[in-house]
Enzyme design. Structure first.
Site, PDB file in Angstrom:
ATOM      1  CE  LYS A 116      -3.949  -2.275   1.823  1.00 17.59           C
ATOM      2  NZ  LYS A 116      -5.144  -2.017   2.794  1.00 17.59           N
ATOM      3  CE  LYS A 158      -5.842   2.365   5.114  1.00 23.45           C
ATOM      4  NZ  LYS A 158      -6.431   2.951   3.990  1.00 23.45           N
ATOM      5  N   GLY A 164      -9.022  -5.889   5.242  1.00 25.67           N
ATOM      6  CA  GLY A 164      -9.773  -6.309   5.868  1.00 25.67           C
ATOM      7  C   GLY A 164      -9.741  -5.658   7.732  1.00 25.67           C
ATOM      8  CD  GLU A 200      -5.135   6.742   4.593  1.00 26.32           C
ATOM      9  OE1 GLU A 200      -4.642   6.717   3.703  1.00 26.32           O
ATOM     10  OE2 GLU A 200      -6.356   6.036   4.486  1.00 26.32           O
ATOM     11  CG  LEU A 203     -11.030  11.082   4.846  1.00 25.40           C
ATOM     12  CD1 LEU A 203     -11.698  10.865   3.249  1.00 25.40           C
ATOM     13  CD2 LEU A 203     -10.981  12.583   4.810  1.00 25.40           C
ATOM     14  CG  HIS A 208     -15.280   1.646  -0.226  1.00 23.15           C
ATOM     15  ND1 HIS A 208     -14.387   0.973   0.557  1.00 23.15           N
ATOM     16  CD2 HIS A 208     -14.942   1.353  -1.727  1.00 23.15           C
ATOM     17  CE1 HIS A 208     -13.533   0.310  -0.455  1.00 23.15           C
ATOM     18  NE2 HIS A 208     -13.828   0.520  -1.657  1.00 23.15           N
ATOM     19  NE  ARG A 291      -9.092  -9.392  -4.795  1.00 22.56           N
ATOM     20  CZ  ARG A 291     -10.230  -8.885  -4.621  1.00 22.56           C
ATOM     21  NH1 ARG A 291     -11.261  -8.879  -5.204  1.00 22.56           N
ATOM     22  NH2 ARG A 291     -10.105  -8.140  -3.361  1.00 22.56           N
TER      23      ARG A 291
END
Length: 449
Positions: A116, A158, A164, A200, A203, A208, A291
């Protein structure tokens, strides 16, 4: 074109790939664990090969066994579905080293977007908007506090290799950053073997929103609109719809062109999803899934394009079957993920399906590998069916979905069908007024009675 495809997955997605392949005149090879010997994809495939015992580690994640099965069956290509090894760059590379075509993005792109931190760097380089945060990994609390002071609290720690919700912590102030960051690193190490974290801006009430994208090896790049995946429990999607009730046609077109251009710059091959948080009219890139997505049928419903067929075509070296100006969006689609779970406690409910009757009628599609007498094994994900409904507009789609849920019969195990029925009648859902935090609050109120 391929003559034979091995499907390195199970359940409804294995059946979905089998159907697309047969529509194209391509034979299929099912692989399965001993627990899935009676599964629908095993029954319908042209060939079936057992690759191990029930544990996914010893079967669906067993790379040598899958490669051996492909070689024995003389498969031209491998389709990984979603989950399991679908975003494993090492597996994709091994497939190609054995002169078998990998139906997916290049191993380099999987690797690039799987980390990420690296994904955020790449996203910035190809013109995608980012959530304000650290430039990369954050080594310690002091560095984390410096980043947080710059972007403002609350912030989100994160895991770089996460997913998940694991290795993710909301930090309200500087006093708690050190301890919460340590917890996030420990969780990330335990879950993913990598304690790298980044920070980060947090929010408060975002949605999403994800855009379906496709690229081919000839320079073609398209987007197929967005999906709203905001209804989530513990960061797991429960219901998805397309288009999003929150976006205007202008926003859709403008952001669609941004992601299409990004895919072109990336020289990306195959299906992918650009995921964003959306709040106050602004998009913030969070990750790219390299994917096919579980929720891909809602995009198929509003575009009329078979995404699995497109994956197979592109992997065979063919150009995309459509250009951007040929894509037309029409109507509205919603997908309910139906799990074998207690609808109140979400405890898994494996077992034998006694009665099974799928709904039908205008605009109704069911992607499921269930049948009466099938025994749902306890070893895998609890998703057992996807109910996808299409309508001319969102309200017609909602009403058709209510009717389809009433018709759907699955007995012998508990399912989340009653939960979806209650959700569709909620005023906030009817209005399309929800964020990624809404469902958790709704479930808490429902539990309180």
């Amino acid at each position: 074109m391929f003559k034979k495809i091995l499907i390195a997955n199970r359940g409804e997605i294995a059946l979905r790939v089998h159907r697309a392949a047969h529509d194209m005149g391509i034979k299929t090879v099912a692989v399965h664990s001993t627990a899935d010997a009676d599964a629908m994809h095993v029954r319908l495939a042209d060939e079936a090969i057992c690759i191990g015992p029930p544990s996914a580690t010893d079967s669906y994640l067993n790379i040598p066994n899958i490669i051996s099965a492909a070689e024995v069956a003389q498969a031209d290509a491998i389709h990984p579905g979603y989950g399991f090894l679908s975003e494993n760059a090492r597996f994709a590379g091994i497939v190609e080293e054995h002169n078998i075509v990998w139906i997916g993005p290049s191993p380099d792109h999987i690797r690039q977007m799987g980390d990420k931190v690296e994904a955020k760097r790449t996203a910035a380089a190809i013109g995608l908007p980012l959530v304000p945060g650290s430039d990369g990994a954050v080594a310690d609390a002091a560095e984390g506090i410096a980043v947080a002071n710059k972007i403002g609290y609350p912030v989100l720690v994160k895991a770089a290799s996460g997913g998940g919700g694991r290795g993710m912590k909301v930090v309200p102030d500087a006093a708690s950053l050190g301890s919460l960051m340590a917890q996030a690193k420990a969780e990330a190490k335990a879950a993913f073997g990598d304690d790298t974290v980044y920070i980060e801006k947090y929010l408060s009430e975002p949605r999403h929103i994800e855009f379906q994208v496709f690229g081919d090896e000839l320079g073609g790049a398209i987007h197929l609109g967005e999906r709203d995946c905001s209804l989530q429990r513990r960061h797991q999607k429960m219901l998805e719809e397309a288009p999003s009730p929150a976006l205007t046609p202008t926003q859709r077109a403008e952001m669609g062109e941004v992601v299409r251009a990004a895919v072109a710059k990336l020289k990306y091959r195959g299906a992918g999803t650009m995921e964003f948080l959306y709040e106050d009219g602004k998009f913030y890139f969070i990750e790219m899934n390299t994917r096919l997505q579980v929720e891909h049928p809602v995009t198929e419903a509003i575009t009329g394009i078979d995404l699995v067929r497109e994956q197979i075509r592109v992997a065979a070296g063919m150009p995309l079957s459509v250009t951007q100006d040929q894509i037309r969006f029409a109507g509205h689609a919603i997908e309910c993920r139906i799990n074998a779970e207690d609808p109140a406690t979400f405890a898994p409910s494996p077992g034998r399906v006694i009665d099974y009757h799928a709904p039908g009628g205008p605009g109704v599609r069911v992607d499921s590998a269930l049948y009466a007498g099938y025994r749902i094994p306890p070893h895998y994900d609890s998703l057992i069916a996807k109910l996808i409904v299409f309508g001319d507009d969102r309200e017609q789609c909602r009403m058709r979905l209510k009717r389809a849920l009433e018709e759907y019969v699955i007995t012998g195990v508990k399912t989340t069908i009653p939960l979806h029925q209650a959700l569709l009648d909620d005023p906030d859902f009817i209005a399309g007024d929800y964020s990624i935090k809404w469902l958790e609050r709704w479930l808490a109120k429902r539990a309180e009675g």
